[in-house]
Design a protein around this motif. Structure first.
Motif, PDB file in Angstrom:
ATOM      1  N   UNK A   1       0.838  -1.198   0.000  1.00  0.00           N
ATOM      2  CA  UNK A   1       0.000   0.000   0.000  1.00  0.00           C
ATOM      3  C   UNK A   1       0.871   1.244   0.000  1.00  0.00           C
ATOM      4  N   UNK A   2       0.276   2.352  -0.349  1.00  0.00           N
ATOM      5  CA  UNK A   2       1.026   3.605  -0.339  1.00  0.00           C
ATOM      6  C   UNK A   2       1.463   3.962   1.078  1.00  0.00           C
ATOM      7  N   UNK A   3       0.631   3.622   2.054  1.00  0.00           N
ATOM      8  CA  UNK A   3       1.001   3.900   3.446  1.00  0.00           C
ATOM      9  C   UNK A   3       2.232   3.089   3.840  1.00  0.00           C
ATOM     10  N   UNK A   4       2.289   1.823   3.418  1.00  0.00           N
ATOM     11  CA  UNK A   4       3.456   0.995   3.715  1.00  0.00           C
ATOM     12  C   UNK A   4       4.705   1.549   3.038  1.00  0.00           C
TER      13      UNK A   4
ATOM     14  N   UNK B   1       6.123 -11.588  -5.955  1.00  0.00           N
ATOM     15  CA  UNK B   1       6.464 -10.753  -4.798  1.00  0.00           C
ATOM     16  C   UNK B   1       5.547  -9.538  -4.820  1.00  0.00           C
ATOM     17  N   UNK B   2       5.664  -8.703  -3.795  1.00  0.00           N
ATOM     18  CA  UNK B   2       4.851  -7.492  -3.756  1.00  0.00           C
ATOM     19  C   UNK B   2       5.463  -6.360  -4.551  1.00  0.00           C
ATOM     20  N   UNK B   3       6.796  -6.224  -4.467  1.00  0.00           N
ATOM     21  CA  UNK B   3       7.485  -5.134  -5.170  1.00  0.00           C
ATOM     22  C   UNK B   3       8.982  -5.373  -5.138  1.00  0.00           C
ATOM     23  N   UNK B   4       9.663  -4.823  -6.135  1.00  0.00           N
ATOM     24  CA  UNK B   4      11.111  -4.719  -6.130  1.00  0.00           C
ATOM     25  C   UNK B   4      11.462  -3.274  -5.790  1.00  0.00           C
ATOM     26  N   UNK B   5      12.660  -3.066  -5.289  1.00  0.00           N
ATOM     27  CA  UNK B   5      13.057  -1.704  -4.931  1.00  0.00           C
ATOM     28  C   UNK B   5      14.541  -1.505  -5.171  1.00  0.00           C
ATOM     29  N   UNK B   6      14.900  -0.256  -5.348  1.00  0.00           N
ATOM     30  CA  UNK B   6      16.303   0.157  -5.431  1.00  0.00           C
ATOM     31  C   UNK B   6      16.512   1.270  -4.422  1.00  0.00           C
TER      32      UNK B   6
ATOM     33  N   UNK C   1      10.345  -5.814   8.202  1.00  0.00           N
ATOM     34  CA  UNK C   1      10.056  -6.906   9.130  1.00  0.00           C
ATOM     35  C   UNK C   1       8.969  -6.495  10.110  1.00  0.00           C
ATOM     36  N   UNK C   2       9.055  -5.273  10.601  1.00  0.00           N
ATOM     37  CA  UNK C   2       8.046  -4.750  11.529  1.00  0.00           C
ATOM     38  C   UNK C   2       6.658  -4.727  10.880  1.00  0.00           C
ATOM     39  N   UNK C   3       6.614  -4.470   9.567  1.00  0.00           N
ATOM     40  CA  UNK C   3       5.346  -4.425   8.841  1.00  0.00           C
ATOM     41  C   UNK C   3       4.849  -5.810   8.456  1.00  0.00           C
ATOM     42  N   UNK C   4       5.605  -6.848   8.809  1.00  0.00           N
ATOM     43  CA  UNK C   4       5.186  -8.204   8.496  1.00  0.00           C
ATOM     44  C   UNK C   4       5.499  -8.628   7.073  1.00  0.00           C
ATOM     45  N   UNK C   5       6.460  -7.954   6.437  1.00  0.00           N
ATOM     46  CA  UNK C   5       6.835  -8.265   5.063  1.00  0.00           C
ATOM     47  C   UNK C   5       8.078  -9.149   5.035  1.00  0.00           C
ATOM     48  N   UNK C   6       8.108 -10.060   4.082  1.00  0.00           N
ATOM     49  CA  UNK C   6       9.315 -10.860   3.845  1.00  0.00           C
ATOM     50  C   UNK C   6      10.225 -10.090   2.887  1.00  0.00           C
TER      51      UNK C   6
ATOM     52  N   UNK D   1      10.376  -7.434  -1.757  1.00  0.00           N
ATOM     53  CA  UNK D   1       9.661  -7.710  -0.512  1.00  0.00           C
ATOM     54  C   UNK D   1       8.211  -7.999  -0.817  1.00  0.00           C
ATOM     55  N   UNK D   2       7.512  -8.526   0.163  1.00  0.00           N
ATOM     56  CA  UNK D   2       6.098  -8.841  -0.002  1.00  0.00           C
ATOM     57  C   UNK D   2       5.613  -9.743   1.116  1.00  0.00           C
ATOM     58  N   UNK D   3       4.356 -10.096   1.029  1.00  0.00           N
ATOM     59  CA  UNK D   3       3.763 -10.981   2.030  1.00  0.00           C
ATOM     60  C   UNK D   3       4.094 -12.432   1.707  1.00  0.00           C
ATOM     61  N   UNK D   4       4.346 -13.215   2.742  1.00  0.00           N
ATOM     62  CA  UNK D   4       4.644 -14.622   2.553  1.00  0.00           C
ATOM     63  C   UNK D   4       4.959 -15.287   3.870  1.00  0.00           C
ATOM     64  N   UNK D   5       5.189 -16.586   3.810  1.00  0.00           N
ATOM     65  CA  UNK D   5       5.508 -17.351   5.009  1.00  0.00           C
ATOM     66  C   UNK D   5       6.902 -16.998   5.510  1.00  0.00           C
ATOM     67  N   UNK D   6       7.059 -17.074   6.819  1.00  0.00           N
ATOM     68  CA  UNK D   6       8.384 -16.945   7.394  1.00  0.00           C
ATOM     69  C   UNK D   6       9.220 -18.149   6.970  1.00  0.00           C
TER      70      UNK D   6
END
Length: 681
Positions: free
Chosen positions: A452-455, A567-572, A600-605, A660-665
């Motif tokens: 999300x934009x907030x994330x 995944x949820x997104x790639x980043x640079x 990690x705090x946001x629950x993202x892998x 990063x994105x949502x997924x299992x630990x």
């Protein structure tokens, strides 16, 4: 006289005015008025009113049961707080039967409770079961001889008996009914050793063993010390399942699942199993399970004693939580947490020299001499910057402010840092503290849910001033990046310089590794893992696979193409000023670690994707990393592709790249060397 809700706020309720019918009227509908009166007349015996027994008592009291025999010889302690109904600060040191009787009578002051403050024993079983309509087992798991005696006495007296075991985050129910299979027939513990009895009791309670799949730290299970973990959810589920079956038994309605049938519901697994073990302990399947379990327990015992060091179960949590090898002073606590900073291939290129209580000198040796991914030592310096950031986070827990300075050295591969701490009342514990040891790498596919934009805003704010995050998300962008990663991965697999790295950074047959990457964390299936292990025995094997069996395709698809898309997104992560000095890259490492901790705090892998950026920068800086011309050509192509995805300036100023994105630990991960091995020799 009836009290309204307003009156309850201002009046002391008179127990003489208690109205049973009104108090339990909301049960009606699920039971009739006549059945409620029957429940009021029944007497239930509960041995043990701690973890499950205390919740049993209160749940059954709210069901309207009017009479109890309760037994427990313990007092409430701080260690009971995670699960026991009577565990409150004001009750520490008080007998459990006294507290639980008081709590139950706060629900129904008309209760007839016979308390046994010395617990149930071989000498008072007759008295404890006198006049009882149903027995519910609340004894500690390890109290097996007495448990056998109580269940035997129940069967001889025709008293139905129930045990609901708290297992993980679920419950396993067994009922023993008069004239049906007995407790001894089902478990077969008579004449067995203590260890064998524990094994038979566990496997009898839980033939499906649903709970074992998510036990994250098996060192917390110690049969010799008679200690094991328990959760409040399991205790509450036990009470609900046991009370429901108590109702059916006492009212003679509904199907009561009795031995050799059992029920196991696991809320974590979202699974309900109805188990069946005809002939009980003599069932061939039970015999086979016991045989396998004995071998597993023996292997674990040998691992603890050092006989089989390749068995790594529990290593992660021991490394995270064990403080036995360090002093309990602030500096040791800070360093013990800070050692969880990330580093390429888990190399941990640093050693600590403690100068005094508030001063540590860190000796950092980069890996450029042997690791092709450590371009001019910058990857190591980014890791060292992450270490500095982690030190600051760890220091905040001690109310200390951190400062650091780089010391001059005469070696290009060596960085020496002076780190000092000073008390500061304005320092509050960092919100990232609990995420330092759990921050890890997930190399497998994630969900394609967009951030999300907030994330994104939170993540961008976390990196701090001087840096910005450029995002690539959406189907097309993820696919373009996946193809780029697939192309980049070929360099890893056809370049001898990369082979030399891979052949020494993987720990085989491992779930956790203190100084490498465990093979189970690599991110490929078992067949590919076996093939990889075979190939990495020699460079000639790698060349053979690449030449005749398209050996790069399978790992590139599993490790790069699929995770790149899923995944949820790639980043640079881009520096706003051109990074050139060691300090620039140390600062970049701090920004990277803040981004990772916030994710990690946001629950993202999270997974680093540095290979394309590193090889593109090799090309852009005209630095040769291999004699293989095809690899050099791929690096040139990567530089062009990255520029197309981001921009020439972004690639030039980029310091870190990932997804990063949502997924299992992840089930498997790199851990860290113990602090005692990280001190400068």
């Amino acid at each position: 006289m009836k009290y309204t809700s307003t009156q309850f706020d201002h009046a002391q309720f008179d127990p003489d005015q208690f109205d049973y019918a009104e108090a339990f009227s909301r049960n009606l509908g699920w039971v009739t008025e006549a059945e409620q009166a029957v429940l009021q007349a029944k007497r239930i015996a509960i041995a043990g009113v701690g973890g499950v027994g205390g919740v049993h008592l209160l749940t059954l009291t709210r069901l309207g049961i009017g009479n109890f025999n309760i037994a427990d010889l313990d007092i409430f302690e701080l260690g009971n707080f995670n699960r026991q109904a009577g565990a409150y600060l004001q009750n520490i040191g008080r007998p459990k039967v006294e507290v639980m009787e008081q709590m139950a009578k706060e629900i129904n002051p008309e209760l007839d409770i016979r308390s046994f403050p010395n617990g149930v024993s071989f000498d008072n079983i007759d008295e404890f079961l006198d006049g009882v309509d149903l027995y519910i087992d609340g004894l500690d798991f390890f109290v097996l001889d007495l448990r056998q005696a109580v269940f035997k006495a129940c069967y001889e007296r025709g008293i139905p008996s129930i045990t609901a075991a708290p297992l993980g985050m679920g419950t396993a129910l067994l009922c023993f009914m008069p004239g049906k299979m007995t407790f001894e027939e089902y478990f077969g513990m008579a004449g067995q050793s203590d260890d064998e009895c524990r094994l038979r009791f566990l496997l009898g309670l839980s033939p499906s063993l649903l709970q074992l799949g998510y036990l994250v730290d098996d060192t917390r299970v110690d049969l010799d010390e008679q200690r094991g973990p328990s959760t409040p959810m399991a205790c509450e589920l036990c009470a609900g399942v046991a009370a429901t079956n108590s109702l059916k038994v006492l009212l003679n309605r509904g199907d009561v699942v009795h031995a050799p049938w059992g029920l196991h519901f696991d809320a974590y697994k979202n699974t309900l199993k109805k188990t069946w073990r005809p002939w009980g302990s003599a069932n061939p399947l039970q015999w086979l399970m016991r045989t396998v379990a004995r071998k597993q327990f023996l292997a674990k015992a040998n691992s603890v004693s050092g006989v089989n060091p390749s068995t790594r179960q529990g290593t992660e949590s021991k490394s995270i939580h064990s403080m036995t090898d360090i002093d309990q002073n602030p500096m040791s606590k800070i360093l013990n947490l800070a050692r969880w900073a990330p580093s390429g291939d888990n190399t941990q290129p640093w050693r600590f020299e403690v100068m005094d209580d508030y001063w540590v000198r860190i000796h950092c040796e980069d890996t450029r001499d042997w690791c092709v991914y450590d371009l001019q030592g910058r990857a190591s310096q980014i890791a060292q910057g992450a270490l500095l950031e982690t030190l600051a986070v760890a220091a905040s827990d001690q109310g200390l402010r951190m400062s650091w300075a780089e010391l001059p050295t005469d070696q290009s591969t060596l960085v020496v840092l002076d780190v000092k701490f000073e008390p500061d009342n304005s320092i509050a514990p960092s919100p990232w503290l609990p995420y330092v040891p759990v921050r890890t790498v997930q190399r497998r596919s994630l969900k394609t849910i967009s951030l999300s934009q907030a994330q994104k805003s939170q993540l961008e704010a976390a990196v701090g001033t001087g840096y910005k995050v450029i995002w690539l998300d959406g189907k097309k962008a993820r696919w373009d990046m996946a193809k780029l990663l697939f192309k980049s991965a070929k360099i890893r697999l056809i370049t001898k310089e990369a082979y030399k790295v891979h052949s020494q950074i993987i720990e085989w047959n491992a779930q956790f590794s203190e100084d490498k990457i465990p093979d189970q964390a690599v991110g490929v299936d078992k067949m590919s893992l076996k093939l990889m292990r075979w190939a990495l025995k020699s460079w000639s094997r790698v060349q053979f696979l690449n030449r005749f069996f398209a050996g790069t395709w399978l790992p590139r698809i599993q490790l790069d193409l699929l995770p790149g898309y899923f995944c949820g997104a790639h980043f640079l992560l881009v520096s706003e000023a051109e990074p050139s000095t060691t300090k620039d890259y140390l600062d970049a490492g701090g920004a990277m670690q803040r981004l990772w901790l916030e994710a990690t705090k946001l629950g993202l892998q999270f997974q680093p994707e540095m290979t394309p950026l590193i090889f593109a920068q090799y090309h852009n800086r005209s630095i040769s990393f291999t004699t293989d011309e095809h690899s050099q050509w791929i690096a040139k192509s990567l530089a062009t592709s990255l520029t197309g995805l981001f921009s020439e300036e972004a690639v030039h100023m980029g310091v870190f790249m990932g997804r990063m994105g949502y997924g299992d630990r992840p089930h498997s991960r790199s851990i860290r060397l113990p602090l005692s091995r990280l001190y400068q020799q």
